[in-house]
Scaffold this motif. Structure first.
Motif, PDB file in Angstrom:
ATOM      1  N   HIS A 117      -4.020   8.551   4.837  1.00  0.00           N
ATOM      2  CA  HIS A 117      -3.010   9.155   5.720  1.00  0.00           C
ATOM      3  C   HIS A 117      -2.186   8.065   6.417  1.00  0.00           C
ATOM      4  O   HIS A 117      -0.955   8.127   6.459  1.00  0.00           O
ATOM      5  CB  HIS A 117      -3.716  10.040   6.747  1.00  0.00           C
ATOM      6  CG  HIS A 117      -2.834  10.548   7.841  1.00  0.00           C
ATOM      7  ND1 HIS A 117      -1.790  11.415   7.597  1.00  0.00           N
ATOM      8  CD2 HIS A 117      -2.833  10.295   9.171  1.00  0.00           C
ATOM      9  CE1 HIS A 117      -1.183  11.688   8.747  1.00  0.00           C
ATOM     10  NE2 HIS A 117      -1.794  11.015   9.719  1.00  0.00           N
ATOM     11  N   GLU A 120       0.142   6.321   4.037  1.00  0.00           N
ATOM     12  CA  GLU A 120       1.322   7.147   3.758  1.00  0.00           C
ATOM     13  C   GLU A 120       2.325   7.075   4.907  1.00  0.00           C
ATOM     14  O   GLU A 120       3.534   6.951   4.685  1.00  0.00           O
ATOM     15  CB  GLU A 120       0.869   8.597   3.539  1.00  0.00           C
ATOM     16  CG  GLU A 120       1.987   9.531   3.163  1.00  0.00           C
ATOM     17  CD  GLU A 120       2.199  10.618   4.201  1.00  0.00           C
ATOM     18  OE1 GLU A 120       2.849  11.590   3.872  1.00  0.00           O
ATOM     19  OE2 GLU A 120       1.731  10.460   5.348  1.00  0.00           O
ATOM     20  N   LEU A 121       1.837   7.118   6.139  1.00  0.00           N
ATOM     21  CA  LEU A 121       2.745   7.053   7.287  1.00  0.00           C
ATOM     22  C   LEU A 121       3.505   5.728   7.309  1.00  0.00           C
ATOM     23  O   LEU A 121       4.715   5.694   7.555  1.00  0.00           O
ATOM     24  CB  LEU A 121       1.952   7.212   8.596  1.00  0.00           C
ATOM     25  CG  LEU A 121       1.375   8.595   8.887  1.00  0.00           C
ATOM     26  CD1 LEU A 121       0.680   8.597  10.244  1.00  0.00           C
ATOM     27  CD2 LEU A 121       2.458   9.659   8.880  1.00  0.00           C
ATOM     28  N   ALA A 123       4.066   3.770   4.711  1.00  0.00           N
ATOM     29  CA  ALA A 123       4.954   3.695   3.548  1.00  0.00           C
ATOM     30  C   ALA A 123       6.243   4.468   3.783  1.00  0.00           C
ATOM     31  O   ALA A 123       7.315   4.063   3.320  1.00  0.00           O
ATOM     32  CB  ALA A 123       4.225   4.244   2.319  1.00  0.00           C
ATOM     33  N   LEU A 124       6.155   5.565   4.496  1.00  0.00           N
ATOM     34  CA  LEU A 124       7.351   6.387   4.741  1.00  0.00           C
ATOM     35  C   LEU A 124       8.070   5.992   6.033  1.00  0.00           C
ATOM     36  O   LEU A 124       9.073   6.594   6.394  1.00  0.00           O
ATOM     37  CB  LEU A 124       6.972   7.870   4.817  1.00  0.00           C
ATOM     38  CG  LEU A 124       6.421   8.496   3.536  1.00  0.00           C
ATOM     39  CD1 LEU A 124       6.121   9.967   3.758  1.00  0.00           C
ATOM     40  CD2 LEU A 124       7.403   8.335   2.388  1.00  0.00           C
ATOM     41  N   GLY A 125       7.545   4.996   6.723  1.00  0.00           N
ATOM     42  CA  GLY A 125       8.205   4.557   7.961  1.00  0.00           C
ATOM     43  C   GLY A 125       8.081   5.559   9.081  1.00  0.00           C
ATOM     44  O   GLY A 125       9.003   5.702   9.894  1.00  0.00           O
ATOM     45  N   LEU A 126       6.984   6.259   9.132  1.00  0.00           N
ATOM     46  CA  LEU A 126       6.828   7.293  10.158  1.00  0.00           C
ATOM     47  C   LEU A 126       5.950   6.825  11.315  1.00  0.00           C
ATOM     48  O   LEU A 126       5.594   7.616  12.178  1.00  0.00           O
ATOM     49  CB  LEU A 126       6.204   8.562   9.537  1.00  0.00           C
ATOM     50  CG  LEU A 126       7.000   9.182   8.399  1.00  0.00           C
ATOM     51  CD1 LEU A 126       6.263  10.383   7.829  1.00  0.00           C
ATOM     52  CD2 LEU A 126       8.378   9.604   8.864  1.00  0.00           C
TER      53      LEU A 126
END
Lengths: 134, 473
Positions: A117, A120-121, A123-126
């Protein structure tokens, strides 16, 4: 000045795999292990477990290939995870009490899931940088 | 990443297996739970990997056809989504709306791509009922994995900004022959010397001058007593005569002849306020005088005048005036009193007070002319009469201005050329230019009168377009 409440649109999309495909591998795992109990009510040896897990892995991998995007990398990860978790669980239950083994299993799965998780955050710049948040 | 109901059902099944394994002391069930965990982790990994690839390939663009829009106007918003290598996952991209925008169905502003699709577009109209600066946020991309275990939402693309402007005159042009002028209001030179604040000249002392007026520094410098004189400032008694008859409603909503004239009148009122000039207001509707405010310099008075100007709207032919003033109220009270008065006096006066609602006084004659004759004329001399009207009835306007000049008043006339406000007035540029030239000659004729200044008032862009076309020919 923006409206934020209506931004989510997940309801507009539906998974490409049917519910049957989603539950296929899970149902096989549950039924397979319950069946093992029925067939061997007094306990099983290592061989039946290995055979069963191998068969279930084949079903799960087939399900991924058929309904999950035909990605061999995912199948490889599935095999690795299966080997790691199932093998680890077999070893743990032979060394520890089932309660401790189950608890360790849940902890490992939760940690790995959370790690994915976070990856993923990032990687997506979140992910907010702490300095920016302050 | 958000887990879905399917995820929790799967995880719950695994947890159940583990729990049963512990309860019944059967390690096989714990191993089964491990298999469920492996399936979940593999699918989560697959989702993360696919999402990273999709994000690298995804192009989202939000475009509006205008960055400026008038209130209640609409802009067309286009949302384009592209995935050149075809999307591996089902995804939906939704344009969010600013708070001040009108509502649009979510389906209309959402692009949905199924696995294998490469692009999609959604176009929708956005209405802007509220004035302000609005930012349309970057579109939200929502993705779910192939098995429906996880979802993710994130923003991609750029936000768009739209400025919503009120429906009111823009680029108000006040000028002569297309050239803008800046009228001076405020401290007014009287061409007289005496007490004041602005130094005017230095002259030698003569017997009779007050000793207190001697400029000692100049005296020391010039070796002879010198007196410094100052410019005498005067207050300019100003009267606004605002024509708000029905014909001044001509033009687009919020940009009518009257809207432009009102902007100028408000500017004059503000300037008079800052210069402390006595300011009066007379408003003329289709059937007579609708407002009468005598010149005064109290701050409440200026505020009241601005409020009254803001509240004025063009009247309808036989309707009522837009605002009932003290005078109008008094007229209605008198009419009510006379209704019950059966004396000869009452019967004689009653017809004159009939249908007075909303008007200080009804006039059968041209109301602008009648107002000038009846009210402004009796104010006395040396007033500045600022007349706000259009050029529709030129002979009558000429007479009105001559009448306003009678007491030695100065007249400043603000005229809206009809050709700049008519619907399709600029469709035939030759004809429009000719009509504007005709207006300009009329304005010059008025400006040539002694103590008269005449300005044109209108939308600057339309006038510039008209004049540039005329000069090109």
């Amino acid at each position: 000045m923006t409206a934020s409440a209506d931004s989510a649109s997940v309801s507009d999309i539906s998974p490409s795999a049917s519910p049957t495909a989603t539950w296929l591998a899970l149902a096989a795992v549950v039924l397979g292990h319950v069946g093992l109990l029925v067939v061997f009510p007094d306990g099983t040896g290592l061989v039946p477990v290995v055979v069963l897990e191998g068969g279930l892995l084949a079903i799960a991998a087939g399900s991924e290939l058929l309904f999950g995007g035909r990605d061999r990398g995912t199948v490889g990860v599935l095999g690795f995870a299966w080997l790691l978790l199932v093998g680890g669980a077999v070893l743990a239950t032979r060394v520890w009490d089932p309660l401790i083994a189950a608890f360790a299993l849940v902890c490992v799965v939760a940690l790995l899931s959370y790690a994915l998780h976070r990856v993923e955050l990032v990687a997506l710049g979140l992910v907010e940088v702490a300095d920016e948040r302050e | 990443m958000d887990p879905t109901g399917r995820f929790w059902a799967t995880a719950g099944a695994g947890a159940l297996l583990a729990a049963l394994g512990v309860i019944f002391a059967r390690p096989e069930l714990v191993v089964g739970a491990a298999a469920v965990g492996a399936i979940l982790l593999a699918r989560q990994y697959a989702f993360v990997q696919t999402l990273r690839g999709l994000d690298a390939d995804l192009a989202v663009e939000l475009v509006t056809d205008a960055q400026y829009v008038r209130r209640d106007g609409t802009t067309e918003v286009t949302l384009t989504v592209g995935v050149p290598s075809a999307t591996p996952l089902p995804l939906a991209v939704t344009a969010s709306l600013p708070v001040i925008a009108g509502s649009v169905d979510r389906e209309a502003r959402t692009v949905v791509l199924e696995p294998g699709d490469e692009s999609g577009t959604a176009t929708f109209e956005l209405k802007w009922p509220v004035v302000g600066r609005a930012t349309i946020p970057a579109p939200t991309v929502s993705v779910t994995d192939a098995f429906g275990l996880f979802t993710e939402s994130f923003q991609r693309g750029r936000e768009a900004t739209v400025r919503v402007e009120p429906r009111q005159p823009q680029n108000v042009h006040v000028g002569e022959g297309g050239d803008a002028v800046s009228a001076a209001f405020g401290g007014h030179r009287a061409d007289q010397r005496g007490q004041g604040t602005d130094p005017a000249e230095l002259r030698q002392y003569v017997p009779g001058d007050s000793v207190s007026n001697i400029d000692w520094k100049a005296t020391a410098r010039l070796a002879y007593p010198h007196v410094r004189e100052y410019e005498v400032e005067t207050d300019r008694r100003t009267v606004l005569v605002v024509d708000h008859r029905g014909r001044l409603a001509e033009g687009p909503e919020g940009e009518t002849k009257f809207d432009y004239l009102r902007e100028v009148a408000l500017t004059v009122a503000a300037a008079a306020d800052s210069a402390n000039d006595p300011l009066g207001l007379y408003a003329v509707g289709d059937d007579g005088l609708t407002l009468e405010e005598q010149p005064s310099t109290t701050s409440e008075h200026y505020r009241e005048l601005r409020t009254l100007l803001h509240g004025l709207e063009p009247t309808e032919g036989s309707g009522t005036g837009a605002i009932a003033t003290q005078g109008a109220v008094a007229a209605r009270r008198a009419a009510t009193t006379l209704t019950d008065d059966d004396t000869a006096f009452g019967r004689t006066l009653r017809p004159y007070f009939d249908r007075t609602e909303g008007y200080v006084r009804r006039m059968d004659d041209d109301p602008l002319f009648g107002t000038m004759r009846t009210y402004v004329d009796r104010l006395g001399s040396d007033h500045w009469v600022l007349l706000f009207t259009d050029d529709a009835d030129r002979p009558r306007l000429r007479e009105t201005i001559r009448l306003a000049l009678a007491n030695g008043n100065h007249v400043v006339c603000f005229l809206t050329p009809s050709v700049l406000f008519e619907r399709g007035g600029l469709a035939d540029l030759d004809d429009a230019y000719q009509r504007y030239a005709d207006f300009e000659s009329f304005r010059r004729e008025l400006a040539a009168l002694d103590r008269v200044t005449a300005y044109e008032v209108g939308p600057g862009e339309r006038l510039s377009a008209l004049l540039s076309d005329g000069r090109r020919r």
